[in-house]
Design a protein around this motif. Sequence first.
Motif, PDB file in Angstrom:
ATOM      1  N   SER A 165       0.870  -1.166   0.000  1.00 28.81           N
ATOM      2  CA  SER A 165       0.000   0.000   0.000  1.00 28.81           C
ATOM      3  C   SER A 165       0.910   1.219   0.000  1.00 28.81           C
ATOM      4  N   MET A 166       0.352   2.394  -0.283  1.00 36.62           N
ATOM      5  CA  MET A 166       1.175   3.598  -0.288  1.00 36.62           C
ATOM      6  C   MET A 166       1.773   3.845   1.092  1.00 36.62           C
ATOM      7  N   GLU A 167       0.969   3.596   2.142  1.00 38.10           N
ATOM      8  CA  GLU A 167       1.446   3.835   3.498  1.00 38.10           C
ATOM      9  C   GLU A 167       2.594   2.888   3.866  1.00 38.10           C
ATOM     10  N   SER A 168       2.432   1.589   3.577  1.00 39.57           N
ATOM     11  CA  SER A 168       3.488   0.632   3.943  1.00 39.57           C
ATOM     12  C   SER A 168       4.744   0.855   3.113  1.00 39.57           C
ATOM     13  N   ARG A 169       4.578   1.280   1.861  1.00 36.53           N
ATOM     14  CA  ARG A 169       5.725   1.601   1.020  1.00 36.53           C
ATOM     15  C   ARG A 169       6.499   2.780   1.612  1.00 36.53           C
ATOM     16  N   TYR A 170       5.769   3.771   2.090  1.00 42.58           N
ATOM     17  CA  TYR A 170       6.397   4.946   2.693  1.00 42.58           C
ATOM     18  C   TYR A 170       7.211   4.538   3.914  1.00 42.58           C
ATOM     19  N   ARG A 274       2.864  10.357  11.754  1.00 40.37           N
ATOM     20  CA  ARG A 274       1.406  10.206  11.734  1.00 40.37           C
ATOM     21  C   ARG A 274       1.017   8.802  11.269  1.00 40.37           C
ATOM     22  N   LEU A 275       1.732   8.267  10.306  1.00 39.31           N
ATOM     23  CA  LEU A 275       1.439   6.920   9.816  1.00 39.31           C
ATOM     24  C   LEU A 275       1.690   5.875  10.902  1.00 39.31           C
ATOM     25  N   THR A 276       2.809   6.015  11.627  1.00 35.67           N
ATOM     26  CA  THR A 276       3.136   5.034  12.664  1.00 35.67           C
ATOM     27  C   THR A 276       2.178   5.109  13.844  1.00 35.67           C
ATOM     28  N   HIS A 277       1.484   6.236  13.995  1.00 36.61           N
ATOM     29  CA  HIS A 277       0.495   6.366  15.065  1.00 36.61           C
ATOM     30  C   HIS A 277      -0.914   6.021  14.590  1.00 36.61           C
ATOM     31  N   GLY A 278      -1.001   5.388  13.432  1.00 32.38           N
ATOM     32  CA  GLY A 278      -2.274   4.829  12.989  1.00 32.38           C
ATOM     33  C   GLY A 278      -3.144   5.724  12.138  1.00 32.38           C
ATOM     34  N   HIS A 279      -2.629   6.883  11.713  1.00 32.19           N
ATOM     35  CA  HIS A 279      -3.427   7.781  10.879  1.00 32.19           C
ATOM     36  C   HIS A 279      -3.258   7.390   9.409  1.00 32.19           C
ATOM     37  N   GLY A 280      -4.317   6.916   8.799  1.00 37.73           N
ATOM     38  CA  GLY A 280      -4.260   6.561   7.386  1.00 37.73           C
ATOM     39  C   GLY A 280      -4.458   7.775   6.501  1.00 37.73           C
ATOM     40  N   ILE A 281      -3.965   7.690   5.270  1.00 33.31           N
ATOM     41  CA  ILE A 281      -4.131   8.792   4.314  1.00 33.31           C
ATOM     42  C   ILE A 281      -5.561   8.775   3.782  1.00 33.31           C
ATOM     43  N   ALA A 287      -2.968  12.544  -3.606  1.00 33.25           N
ATOM     44  CA  ALA A 287      -2.072  13.133  -4.609  1.00 33.25           C
ATOM     45  C   ALA A 287      -0.856  13.769  -3.942  1.00 33.25           C
ATOM     46  N   SER A 288      -1.076  14.488  -2.840  1.00 34.05           N
ATOM     47  CA  SER A 288       0.039  15.119  -2.122  1.00 34.05           C
ATOM     48  C   SER A 288       0.941  14.069  -1.491  1.00 34.05           C
ATOM     49  N   PHE A 289       0.312  13.017  -0.972  1.00 34.71           N
ATOM     50  CA  PHE A 289       1.094  11.948  -0.339  1.00 34.71           C
ATOM     51  C   PHE A 289       1.967  11.224  -1.362  1.00 34.71           C
TER      52      PHE A 289
END
Length: 339
Positions: A165-170, A274-281, A287-289
């Motif tokens: 996912s975009m988040e896990s890739r980041y 923010r991602l590691t604290h559970g906030h999803g995009i 687009a910004s992410f």
Amino acid sequence: GAVVASMGFKGMLTEGAKYILGWKSPHYMYHCNQAPSLKLLLRDFKLSDDISLRFSNSEWSEYPLFADKYINWIDDFLLLVSFAEGHRVALPRLQICYPDKICDIYRMNYSIPKLPENHNFNSFRIPSNDFDQYIKKTWCRYQGVNRQDLIKIALISQVTDIQHSMESRYLSLFSGVETLLLRFRLENNRELVVSDKSRWEKLKRVVQKSIKEEKTIELQKEERMCLNNNINSLNRVPLHKVFETFAAKNDYFEDLWNFFGNKDGYSLTEIRNRLTHGHGIIERYIASFSVALENLELYLQRMLLAELGWIDEKSRLLPHDDFFVKKWQLARQEISNWK
């Protein structure tokens, strides 16, 4: 080639001679120019000679050579190829030829990489004309560096073909950057603020005593305990300071989204937090992410180029034009509203 094909052969094993291959790698299957249906497999003379000439030489620096070490060499070499090409190259199967049989060994923890539809020589991170020189220089550098394992982890984090996912890739890319900064810490003695153990123990006792005897601030027992448990973290050089030192030695990040700090706007580190604290995009900021993700990947790739000794050579990873800078500045402004 045409003669061999006319005899009914479907493939041919031949020498991976430099005057024939030029910048090309012997680790691919090719087709004969005169008979395109004839498949060509080329010998890698370096790896072949390690077995045929140096294997039994007790004075060789790599003696004794076992199968696991040899396969690790191949995997590490293919990681550098993967980085240059921009997609994963792997060895999922080995074929051992005996006088009376052929044995296939399948490595169950490796899958056959899927080639991107738009993959071609023009999309390589390292221009094809410089590929041979890149391999020679980076492979030599890679073999001689300390903590090679950390560079390997960083390479794997950005060349894997696993669908993220975009988040896990980041988070994977950020972990790769942290790994290279850890290596930089160790190589440049940037791990501890007070490196002398006896001096730190004295200072530590002073801080502990201050926490215990503090009267002006009414600290609860649990608060004092938490502070005491975290004292050692005071002696660790903050990651942003390590990054600043690395960036000062490798000035290749001026055109990229700021990695730390918020004085210039929302940083890539704040997005990671923010991602590691559970906030999803959420959809509004996708687009910004994606622009932040692109910048983070460039950080990791340029840091790897610096570690491999190729940063001042030719690549398609730096620098970027004003349009690129304007794009991430707008994206940074937009994603700063992500709450």
